[in-house]
Design a protein around this motif. Structure first.
Motif, PDB file in Angstrom:
ATOM      1  N   ALA A 406       0.833  -1.198   0.000  1.00  0.00           N
ATOM      2  CA  ALA A 406       0.000   0.000   0.000  1.00  0.00           C
ATOM      3  C   ALA A 406       0.868   1.249   0.000  1.00  0.00           C
ATOM      4  CB  ALA A 406      -0.916   0.003   1.227  1.00  0.00           C
ATOM      5  N   LYS A 407       0.265   2.331  -0.440  1.00  0.00           N
ATOM      6  CA  LYS A 407       0.882   3.635  -0.344  1.00  0.00           C
ATOM      7  C   LYS A 407       0.166   4.413   0.745  1.00  0.00           C
ATOM      8  CE  LYS A 407       2.260   7.643  -3.111  1.00  0.00           C
ATOM      9  NZ  LYS A 407       2.287   8.246  -4.468  1.00  0.00           N
ATOM     10  N   LYS A 408       0.936   5.024   1.636  1.00  0.00           N
ATOM     11  CA  LYS A 408       0.328   5.787   2.718  1.00  0.00           C
ATOM     12  C   LYS A 408      -0.089   7.159   2.195  1.00  0.00           C
ATOM     13  CE  LYS A 408       1.001   6.993   7.576  1.00  0.00           C
ATOM     14  NZ  LYS A 408       1.886   6.821   8.756  1.00  0.00           N
ATOM     15  N   VAL A 409      -1.368   7.399   2.287  1.00  0.00           N
ATOM     16  CA  VAL A 409      -1.905   8.645   1.752  1.00  0.00           C
ATOM     17  C   VAL A 409      -1.365   9.824   2.550  1.00  0.00           C
ATOM     18  CG1 VAL A 409      -3.999   9.941   1.268  1.00  0.00           C
ATOM     19  CG2 VAL A 409      -3.982   7.462   0.970  1.00  0.00           C
ATOM     20  N   ALA A 410      -0.901  10.821   1.810  1.00  0.00           N
ATOM     21  CA  ALA A 410      -0.341  11.998   2.468  1.00  0.00           C
ATOM     22  C   ALA A 410      -1.425  12.806   3.191  1.00  0.00           C
ATOM     23  CB  ALA A 410       0.364  12.873   1.439  1.00  0.00           C
TER      24      ALA A 410
END
Length: 410
Positions: A406-410
């Protein structure tokens, strides 16, 4: 004069693993004699034979005998992979294949153990000299080992990742390093790092040139063979590689130094509780074929820790064998389960049936931020041409994996 007798049949082209003598030898790689090389070559050939010649026979036995007999006696088809596995265990073809596969794994461990034990003092001394006083090795002698590590000799490896026969022992990881070739038939490349090379290439290709991680965390690093290609691909990044096994970490640092890789620090810790690291302090968190060696209780904690430690905009990637789902046949699932029941990988079967996406979401990653893809080991085809192009399937050991993260949402 011809090299073959008159009227001799045409022989097929060689389709076996590369010769052990082309394996990459870094500065702390165990020395091997003629006879030891012959053993490793035999085991690599046997594993290839089992996967390409014998395993298809198990499939035929399933279709022609096992499945029809079950249908006749139960008046229905199989409801899950467990029923298939239990039925397969009664068939002589499966019994032969399974016994031979287990035997080759035990023989591979015995062969590697002999190689390292006979030169244990020299190996331990060399690694000790390379790592003594180096701040990039951070061991914790008081750390309590997780039960899932302490109780199991993973993939039949004596002492698993953590056992020390003497202070400063590295014979376990040296055995692991020397024998991976025999298990995989060279499909991980000269330095057993084809997985790490593939991950580094995937990140550069998919994250683009603007992704320049300053700090990378590799969890469950073992001897570091998959983290070193990442470190080489991102030389300006600080790499932290964490594992519970002190011998692996010692060997990993020495291995890295002899290969000219200087930006990795090896840390002994429990990856489910990394209090020593500040929140949002890593740009990228990576694991490569590690999750299946944890536990059902531990894995959600690991996911939660990665979410805590990841910077906004950062990525977490887990490289594993594929999850069991409706797209995978019950027969394939049952065959993949072999490692859980016969190769000392008890979490293998449960790990591959859990809903990883749900666990990632529960740990705080948004459903729209999940990552799914695949990677295949990157190998020097000039050295290992056959291994690089091998199309056979050996459920659980093929050098092709799924990427979930996953990519951690900014």
């Amino acid at each position: 004069m011809p090299d073959t007798p008159h009227n001799a049949p045409d022989l097929p082209a060689y389709d076996g693993p590369p010769d052990y003598r082309v394996v990459g030898r870094h500065g702390v790689y165990p020395e091997t004699s003629h006879d030891e090389i012959a053993r490793f070559n035999f085991l690599a050939q046997m594993n290839r034979h089992l996967s390409t010649q014998v395993m298809p026979g198990v499939g035929e036995a399933f279709e022609q005998r096992v499945a029809p007999a079950f249908q006749k006696s139960h008046d229905r088809t199989f409801k899950d992979r467990h029923e298939i596995r239990q039925a397969l265990t009664k068939d002589p073809m499966w019994q032969w294949w399974s016994a031979m596969r287990r035997s080759t794994m035990e023989s591979r461990q015995q062969a590697g153990r002999w190689v390292t034990l006979r030169q244990a003092e020299a190996l331990n001394a060399k690694v000790g000299e390379l790592t003594k006083g180096d701040k990039r090795l951070k061991l914790n002698p008081n750390m309590k080992l997780p039960r899932g590590v302490e109780a199991i000799d993973h993939h039949c490896m004596p002492g698993s990742y953590h056992t020390e026969l003497v202070p400063g022992d590295v014979t376990g990881p040296a055995n692991y390093d020397a024998g991976i070739f025999a298990t995989t038939g060279g499909m991980l490349g000269r330095y057993n790092d084809g997985g790490g090379v593939a991950v580094a290439e995937w990140v550069k290709r998919n994250m683009g040139p603007d992704f320049k991680p300053k700090r990378i965390l590799d969890i469950g690093c073992g001897m570091g063979h998959n983290v070193l290609p990442i470190a080489a691909a991102f030389p300006d990044a600080e790499i932290i590689a964490v594992d519970v096994g002190a011998p692996m970490l010692r060997y990993g640092l020495a291995r890295a130094k002899t290969m000219g890789i200087e930006n990795v620090t090896f840390v002994q810790d429990d990856v489910s509780d990394l209090k020593q690291f500040e929140a949002e302090s890593f740009d990228w968190i990576q694991s490569t074929m590690f999750l299946h060696e944890t536990s059902y209780k531990t894995m959600p904690k690991i996911f939660a820790e990665t979410q805590r430690l990841l910077k906004p905009g950062g990525i977490v990637l887990h490289v594993e064998q594929p999850q069991y789902d409706d797209k995978m046949s019950l027969y394939e699932q049952a065959m993949r389960d072999w490692d859980a029941f016969y190769n000392n990988e008890p979490f293998w079967t449960k790990m591959h049936e859990v809903d990883v996406d749900a666990w990632l979401a529960d740990s705080g990653f948004g459903a729209n931020a999940l990552i799914h893809d695949g990677v295949t080991a990157v190998i020097d085809k000039n050295v290992f041409p056959d291994a690089a192009d091998d199309e056979s399937e050996d459920f659980g050991r093929k050098a092709a994996w799924h990427v979930v993260g996953a990519k951690k949402v900014a």
